[in-house]
Design a protein around this motif. Structure first.
Motif, PDB file in Angstrom:
ATOM      1  N   ALA A 145       0.841  -1.194   0.000  1.00  0.00           N
ATOM      2  CA  ALA A 145       0.000   0.000   0.000  1.00  0.00           C
ATOM      3  C   ALA A 145       0.880   1.249   0.000  1.00  0.00           C
ATOM      4  O   ALA A 145       1.992   1.250   0.539  1.00  0.00           O
ATOM      5  N   VAL A 146       0.350   2.320  -0.604  1.00  0.00           N
ATOM      6  CA  VAL A 146       1.059   3.598  -0.672  1.00  0.00           C
ATOM      7  C   VAL A 146       0.433   4.560   0.323  1.00  0.00           C
ATOM      8  O   VAL A 146      -0.795   4.687   0.389  1.00  0.00           O
ATOM      9  N   THR A 147       1.281   5.240   1.085  1.00  0.00           N
ATOM     10  CA  THR A 147       0.795   6.274   1.999  1.00  0.00           C
ATOM     11  C   THR A 147       1.441   7.605   1.631  1.00  0.00           C
ATOM     12  O   THR A 147       2.597   7.654   1.219  1.00  0.00           O
ATOM     13  N   HIS A 148       0.657   8.661   1.777  1.00  0.00           N
ATOM     14  CA  HIS A 148       1.132  10.019   1.501  1.00  0.00           C
ATOM     15  C   HIS A 148       1.505  10.637   2.843  1.00  0.00           C
ATOM     16  O   HIS A 148       0.628  10.878   3.685  1.00  0.00           O
ATOM     17  N   ASP A 149       2.787  10.913   3.050  1.00  0.00           N
ATOM     18  CA  ASP A 149       3.275  11.342   4.354  1.00  0.00           C
ATOM     19  C   ASP A 149       3.365  12.855   4.509  1.00  0.00           C
ATOM     20  O   ASP A 149       3.904  13.336   5.508  1.00  0.00           O
ATOM     21  N   GLY A 150       2.897  13.616   3.521  1.00  0.00           N
ATOM     22  CA  GLY A 150       2.949  15.076   3.629  1.00  0.00           C
ATOM     23  C   GLY A 150       4.224  15.643   3.046  1.00  0.00           C
ATOM     24  O   GLY A 150       4.933  15.004   2.261  1.00  0.00           O
ATOM     25  N   ALA A 151       4.530  16.867   3.432  1.00  0.00           N
ATOM     26  CA  ALA A 151       5.680  17.568   2.854  1.00  0.00           C
ATOM     27  C   ALA A 151       6.986  16.885   3.213  1.00  0.00           C
ATOM     28  O   ALA A 151       7.165  16.387   4.334  1.00  0.00           O
ATOM     29  N   ALA A 152       7.899  16.843   2.244  1.00  0.00           N
ATOM     30  CA  ALA A 152       9.221  16.273   2.476  1.00  0.00           C
ATOM     31  C   ALA A 152      10.015  17.173   3.417  1.00  0.00           C
ATOM     32  O   ALA A 152       9.817  18.392   3.455  1.00  0.00           O
ATOM     33  N   THR A 153      10.924  16.565   4.156  1.00  0.00           N
ATOM     34  CA  THR A 153      11.725  17.332   5.112  1.00  0.00           C
ATOM     35  C   THR A 153      12.603  18.363   4.405  1.00  0.00           C
ATOM     36  O   THR A 153      12.730  19.504   4.847  1.00  0.00           O
ATOM     37  N   THR A 154      13.190  17.951   3.294  1.00  0.00           N
ATOM     38  CA  THR A 154      14.051  18.842   2.521  1.00  0.00           C
ATOM     39  C   THR A 154      13.365  19.200   1.212  1.00  0.00           C
ATOM     40  O   THR A 154      12.935  18.308   0.477  1.00  0.00           O
ATOM     41  N   GLN A 155      13.243  20.468   0.946  1.00  0.00           N
ATOM     42  CA  GLN A 155      12.595  20.933  -0.271  1.00  0.00           C
ATOM     43  C   GLN A 155      13.658  21.350  -1.294  1.00  0.00           C
ATOM     44  O   GLN A 155      14.599  22.071  -0.960  1.00  0.00           O
ATOM     45  N   PRO A 156      13.549  20.877  -2.555  1.00  0.00           N
ATOM     46  CA  PRO A 156      14.530  21.262  -3.582  1.00  0.00           C
ATOM     47  C   PRO A 156      14.413  22.746  -3.918  1.00  0.00           C
ATOM     48  O   PRO A 156      13.352  23.354  -3.778  1.00  0.00           O
ATOM     49  N   GLU A 157      15.535  23.304  -4.369  1.00  0.00           N
ATOM     50  CA  GLU A 157      15.542  24.720  -4.737  1.00  0.00           C
ATOM     51  C   GLU A 157      15.079  24.949  -6.172  1.00  0.00           C
ATOM     52  O   GLU A 157      14.643  26.049  -6.512  1.00  0.00           O
ATOM     53  N   SER A 158      15.198  23.909  -7.000  1.00  0.00           N
ATOM     54  CA  SER A 158      14.762  24.064  -8.396  1.00  0.00           C
ATOM     55  C   SER A 158      14.353  22.716  -8.943  1.00  0.00           C
ATOM     56  O   SER A 158      14.691  21.660  -8.372  1.00  0.00           O
ATOM     57  N   THR A 159      13.653  22.747 -10.072  1.00  0.00           N
ATOM     58  CA  THR A 159      13.221  21.500 -10.708  1.00  0.00           C
ATOM     59  C   THR A 159      14.402  20.742 -11.302  1.00  0.00           C
ATOM     60  O   THR A 159      14.254  19.570 -11.667  1.00  0.00           O
ATOM     61  N   ALA A 160      15.578  21.380 -11.373  1.00  0.00           N
ATOM     62  CA  ALA A 160      16.754  20.688 -11.909  1.00  0.00           C
ATOM     63  C   ALA A 160      17.181  19.535 -11.010  1.00  0.00           C
ATOM     64  O   ALA A 160      17.935  18.657 -11.445  1.00  0.00           O
ATOM     65  N   GLU A 161      16.720  19.525  -9.778  1.00  0.00           N
ATOM     66  CA  GLU A 161      17.080  18.455  -8.854  1.00  0.00           C
ATOM     67  C   GLU A 161      16.193  17.223  -9.038  1.00  0.00           C
ATOM     68  O   GLU A 161      16.425  16.189  -8.412  1.00  0.00           O
TER      69      GLU A 161
END
Length: 386
Positions: free
Chosen positions: A289-305
């Motif tokens: 099963a898949v669970t959605h855990d909310g916002a990630a601890t580290t947020q990327p600065e750009s879509t290049a990541e």
């Protein structure tokens, strides 16, 4: 109905045990914790109902109808036996009766009824009691208070010897309603036993399926794992990992990710909320099963990541781990793989120092005596020890 409930609870219990073994154990324990007492209670009530199977079920309305129709008589208690069952601390007794109706022929029968402890002297062998005969010809009777029979009627009624009258058995599990016998929805005779067994089996299987179906992926993976001698699937292996990837992509809604962590029992993915967005959430695949855990601890600065699932040969993860373990002569153990873009080391790049290079597959293999880290290109080539 009680038997249907018992078999439905049994099926849910089996389903809960399966989920405990291959799915979210907390869900399995919750289901089993509810199903087990329901099964026990329904089974106990079924056994009680069976023990009172030929107790006469007479509603006050049925007794009044018999009185109004003058279906009255006198019953002699020929024998009283306690069955060993108690209901509300009162014994369920079996009574041998010989009945002489006001109208019609005498008959003998045996019935079960609850006899309060304080009333047992009133049911000693040889005692005669006034009764209402619930149906013409009997054998269902209900004890009534004296006074319904007139002194003249009572005086002319003589109960014959038990051996001189026909014996009419009480049909088990019957109630008298509106002057007719009403049995349970499911019969109790031998003739209907195959049909009942089939129905109970269908109910149990359906209940188990309802519990297990939400975790069908985990069940299927576990069956496949059993062929390799394991109870649970190893999500690092290609088949299980491919199933997990499909489930995660379906839940996330696109194929862009910022990182992928692959362990034997779970997969964690950090993915943008929508393609082209930098707001990133964390998703976990575990036990099918898949669970959605909310916002990630580290947020990327750009879509290049970010990168696409298709940029990474995830089906090579297990082979890479085996190759790395062979190089250092250590077992794969509980090693986990981490997929993320490499750090951009071009000092002239605007993304310098950030994870904006080509995706890499990284993992470590070791034991209590040391650990070796490995890195490979996204396509599974170039395995290198660090």
């Amino acid at each position: 109905m009680l038997r249907l409930i018992a078999f439905a609870a049994l099926g849910a219990l089996v389903g809960g045990v399966i989920v405990i073994a291959v799915g979210p154990s907390t869900v399995g324990y919750t289901v089993a914790g509810i199903a087990l007492p329901v099964f026990i209670i329904a089974t106990v009530l079924t056994l009680i109902a069976r023990s009172v199977g030929n107790a006469v079920g007479a509603s006050p309305e049925a007794v009044q109808q018999a009185k109004d129709a003058r279906r009255l008589g006198v019953a002699r208690i020929d024998a009283l036996r306690q069955t060993g069952t108690q209901i509300n601390d009162q014994p369920l007794c079996e009574l041998d009766l010989t009945v002489q109706p006001l109208q019609g022929s005498a008959f003998a029968s045996t019935m079960r009824t609850i006899v309060p402890l304080t009333a047992i002297p009133m049911f000693q062998p040889g005692t005669e009691r006034d009764v209402a005969i619930l149906l013409d010809g009997g054998p269902e009777v209900a004890f009534i208070d004296e006074g319904e029979l007139s002194p003249a009627e009572r005086a002319r009624l003589r109960v014959p010897g038990r051996g001189s009258v026909p014996f009419i058995p009480v049909e088990p599990h019957q109630r008298i309603v509106d002057g007719r016998r009403r049995g349970p929805l499911l019969g109790v005779g031998r003739a209907g036993r195959p049909g009942r067994i089939a129905l109970f089996t269908v109910v149990a299987v359906a209940a188990a399926a309802i519990v297990v179906v939400p975790y069908h992926r985990a069940v299927g993976q576990s069956f496949a794992a059993m062929q390799d001698g394991r109870l649970r699937p190893d999500l690092r292996r290609p088949e299980a990992l491919a199933d997990a990837q499909r489930a995660l992509e379906e839940a996330i809604g696109h194929d862009r990710v910022a990182s992928i962590t692959v362990a034997a029992d779970f997969i964690i993915v950090e993915a943008p909320r929508s393609a082209g967005d930098t707001k990133t959430d964390r998703w976990t695949y575990r036990d099918g099963a898949v669970t959605h855990d909310g916002a990630a601890t580290t947020q990327p600065e750009s879509t290049a990541e970010q990168f696409s699932w298709t940029d990474v040969a995830l089906d090579r993860v297990w082979t890479l781990m085996q190759d790395g373990a062979e190089q250092v002569d250590r077992p794969v153990g509980d090693a986990l793989a981490y997929v993320v873009r490499a750090t951009d080391d071009d000092v002239h790049s605007p993304a310098f120092g950030r994870p904006a290079g080509p995706p890499e597959i990284m993992f470590s293999v070791g034991d209590d005596y040391g650990t070796t880290s490995f890195v490979a290109d996204a396509d599974g080539s170039g395995l290198t020890a660090r």
